[in-house]
Design an enzyme around this catalytic site. Sequence first.
Site, PDB file in Angstrom:
ATOM      1  CG  ASP A   1      -2.141  -0.790   0.896  1.00 44.66           C
ATOM      2  OD1 ASP A   1      -2.324  -1.408   0.010  1.00 44.66           O
ATOM      3  OD2 ASP A   1      -3.119  -0.571   1.848  1.00 44.66           O
TER       4      ASP A   1
ATOM      5  CG  HIS B   1      -4.456  -6.872   4.626  1.00 43.98           C
ATOM      6  ND1 HIS B   1      -3.922  -5.725   5.130  1.00 43.98           N
ATOM      7  CD2 HIS B   1      -5.700  -6.332   3.993  1.00 43.98           C
ATOM      8  CE1 HIS B   1      -5.030  -4.483   4.913  1.00 43.98           C
ATOM      9  NE2 HIS B   1      -5.753  -4.931   4.199  1.00 43.98           N
ATOM     10  NE  ARG B   2      -7.198  -4.079   8.073  1.00 41.90           N
ATOM     11  CZ  ARG B   2      -5.831  -3.713   8.510  1.00 41.90           C
ATOM     12  NH1 ARG B   2      -5.121  -4.690   9.337  1.00 41.90           N
ATOM     13  NH2 ARG B   2      -5.163  -2.596   7.934  1.00 41.90           N
TER      14      ARG B   2
ATOM     15  CE  LYS C   1      -5.136  -3.455   0.245  1.00 41.26           C
ATOM     16  NZ  LYS C   1      -5.452  -2.253   1.404  1.00 41.26           N
TER      17      LYS C   1
ATOM     18  CG  ASN D   1      -8.030  -4.010  -3.320  1.00 38.04           C
ATOM     19  OD1 ASN D   1      -8.694  -2.967  -3.351  1.00 38.04           O
ATOM     20  ND2 ASN D   1      -8.314  -5.117  -2.702  1.00 38.04           N
TER      21      ASN D   1
ATOM     22  CD  GLU E   1      -8.565  -4.156   1.976  1.00 38.88           C
ATOM     23  OE1 GLU E   1      -9.665  -3.775   2.417  1.00 38.88           O
ATOM     24  OE2 GLU E   1      -7.426  -3.504   2.826  1.00 38.88           O
TER      25      GLU E   1
ATOM     26  CG  ASP F   1      -9.202  -1.103   8.686  1.00 36.79           C
ATOM     27  OD1 ASP F   1     -10.118  -1.378   8.114  1.00 36.79           O
ATOM     28  OD2 ASP F   1      -8.225  -0.318   8.815  1.00 36.79           O
TER      29      ASP F   1
HETATM   30  O1  LIG Z   1      -8.370   6.918   5.895  1.00 36.38           O
HETATM   31  C1  LIG Z   1      -7.753   5.738   6.191  1.00 36.38           C
HETATM   32  O2  LIG Z   1      -6.337   5.712   6.318  1.00 36.38           O
HETATM   33  C2  LIG Z   1      -8.556   4.545   6.307  1.00 36.38           C
HETATM   34  C3  LIG Z   1      -9.984   4.788   6.410  1.00 36.38           C
HETATM   35  C4  LIG Z   1     -10.473   3.455   6.593  1.00 36.38           C
HETATM   36  O3  LIG Z   1     -11.357   3.284   5.361  1.00 36.38           O
HETATM   37  P1  LIG Z   1     -12.723   3.686   5.175  1.00 36.38           P
HETATM   38  O4  LIG Z   1     -13.148   5.199   5.578  1.00 36.38           O
HETATM   39  O5  LIG Z   1     -13.192   3.485   3.789  1.00 36.38           O
HETATM   40  O6  LIG Z   1     -13.873   3.026   6.247  1.00 36.38           O
HETATM   41  C5  LIG Z   1      -9.965   2.071   6.933  1.00 36.38           C
HETATM   42  O7  LIG Z   1     -10.603   0.969   6.650  1.00 36.38           O
HETATM   43  C6  LIG Z   1      -8.612   2.139   5.966  1.00 36.38           C
HETATM   44  O8  LIG Z   1      -8.028   0.891   6.295  1.00 36.38           O
HETATM   45  C7  LIG Z   1      -7.896   3.219   6.187  1.00 36.38           C
HETATM   46  C1  LIG Z   2      -9.569  -1.208   4.309  1.00 40.29           C
HETATM   47  C2  LIG Z   2      -8.061  -1.100   4.237  1.00 40.29           C
HETATM   48  O1  LIG Z   2      -7.553  -0.673   3.306  1.00 40.29           O
HETATM   49  P1  LIG Z   2      -7.667   0.368   2.238  1.00 40.29           P
HETATM   50  O2  LIG Z   2      -9.098   0.880   2.236  1.00 40.29           O
HETATM   51  O3  LIG Z   2      -6.646   1.286   2.311  1.00 40.29           O
HETATM   52  O4  LIG Z   2      -7.372  -0.474   0.626  1.00 40.29           O
HETATM   53  C3  LIG Z   2      -7.648  -1.983   5.325  1.00 40.29           C
HETATM   54  O5  LIG Z   2      -6.477  -1.787   5.168  1.00 40.29           O
HETATM   55  O6  LIG Z   2      -8.205  -2.824   5.947  1.00 40.29           O
END
Ligand SMILES: O=C(O)C1=C[C@@H](OP(=O)(O)O)[C@@H](O)[C@H](O)C1
Ligand SMILES: C=C(OP(=O)(O)O)C(=O)O
Length: 428
Positions: A51, A385-386, A411, A95, A342, A314
């Site tokens: 990422d 990944h989660r 990721k 992704n 994901e 998350d």
């Molecule tokens: O802004 C961020 O860094 C994130 C916001 C969250 O997503 P959502 O806002 O789409 O829920 C989270 O799930 C993602 O892993 C990281």
């Molecule tokens: C949702 C996640 O990531 P992102 O939305 O940044 O792909 C995550 O890391 O759980």
Amino acid sequence: MSKTYQVKPVSGPVEGTVRPPGSKSITNRALIVAALAQGTTHLTGVLDSQDTQVMIESLNRLGISVKHDPESCSIEVEGCAGTIPQSSASLWLENSGTSIRFLTALCASGQGEYVLDGNARMQQRPIQDLVAALSRLGVDVACENGTGCPPVRVKANGLPGGETAISGSVSSQYLSALLMVAPAAQSPITITILDEMVSKPYLDITLGVMAQFGVTIDRLEETVWRIQPQTYQRSVAYDIEPDASAASYFFAAAAITGGAVTVDGLNQDALQGDINFIRVLEDMGCEIKRGRVNITVQGKPLKGIDVDMNDISDTAQTLAAVALFAEGPTCIRNVGHIRHKETDRLAAIATELKRMGIQVEETEDSVTIYPGKIQPATIETYDDHRMAMSFALVGLKVPGIVIADPDCTVKTYPHFFDDLERLCGQPL
Ligand SMILES: O=C(O)C1=C[C@@H](OP(=O)(O)O)[C@@H](O)[C@H](O)C1
Ligand SMILES: C=C(OP(=O)(O)O)C(=O)O
């Protein structure tokens, strides 16, 4: 690593200390803001994972010099003071939701034509609300396939200021993206938030990182925010805290095995909302020791809970794993938005728990888990990944848990299984 990972149960409680890698959310924000800043920023404690790699690669393609030294977990960014040197670029974001959303807004502040795309799942993940908010400001931007999802094409002529409105009911990342890029606009931007925002604590991360680079926003009303045009100032040295979502797996290992795990580098005042996963464990019965520069979770007999996880979704999968070892059912509610991540995470949790013989009730925005006898199973991870990291925890207690495609942790946490093995004091 091979195509599957057989988890070896531990012989006793997991005891130890671990420091997860840097926060994904903070690393990717700091990169965007440092790119927009005037001068050279030195970031330390950064996350090196897919990422962040796609983010770095994209900034370099946009003509912004980002030098990454994975050995020392540091990055040097030559900020371009609100300009984007390249007038055309194709960006590939795999992704990474944060990367594609933040970079779409960044590209809107450039001069030229940019295309942002990702893998097959990314082409199913919505971005239309951000596209609509940028369009309201006069940016020529569209989802190429008319699906409301990537690929996105941006034809930019500088980011005009003005009034816009944004929905946050699918993802908070759209507002974060707009906020971080708004200082580079030609005139003030006023943003009205149209509805209930999901994942709200991520906005605090956004505001925290912006403030670190000298920019604050005016909150005219609860839902109306204004940002003045200004240039971010470089952050001579910005140290990024460990990833709190990653920490949840180690806290959960203590909870599940009745052990004691210390996570270094995080405390209750962490910028990341996911630090509050420890409150969930506390409500389930764990004892938490909140240190100045670390947190220890001591596992105790667990009781099931009913919890709204919208703010910290998350960690919903982590809780799903812990719930199996509690007395009584656990309901994870108000997380409909995790169907857009994901993978459809509610469906994935339900399917994989049922594969282990567990009774589960799934609704549009919740899952209820009834602990019972856990059968050996090969857990499908859906390139999430989660799913891999959280369901592996079940195998610490139950023989015969195999994780399919463990490499999907690249990721956000390429060395997750090494760190888990080290913590457990044995090759699992
Ligand atoms: O802004 C961020 O860094 C994130 C916001 C969250 O997503 P959502 O806002 O789409 O829920 C989270 O799930 C993602 O892993 C990281
Ligand atoms: C949702 C996640 O990531 P992102 O939305 O940044 O792909 C995550 O890391 O759980």
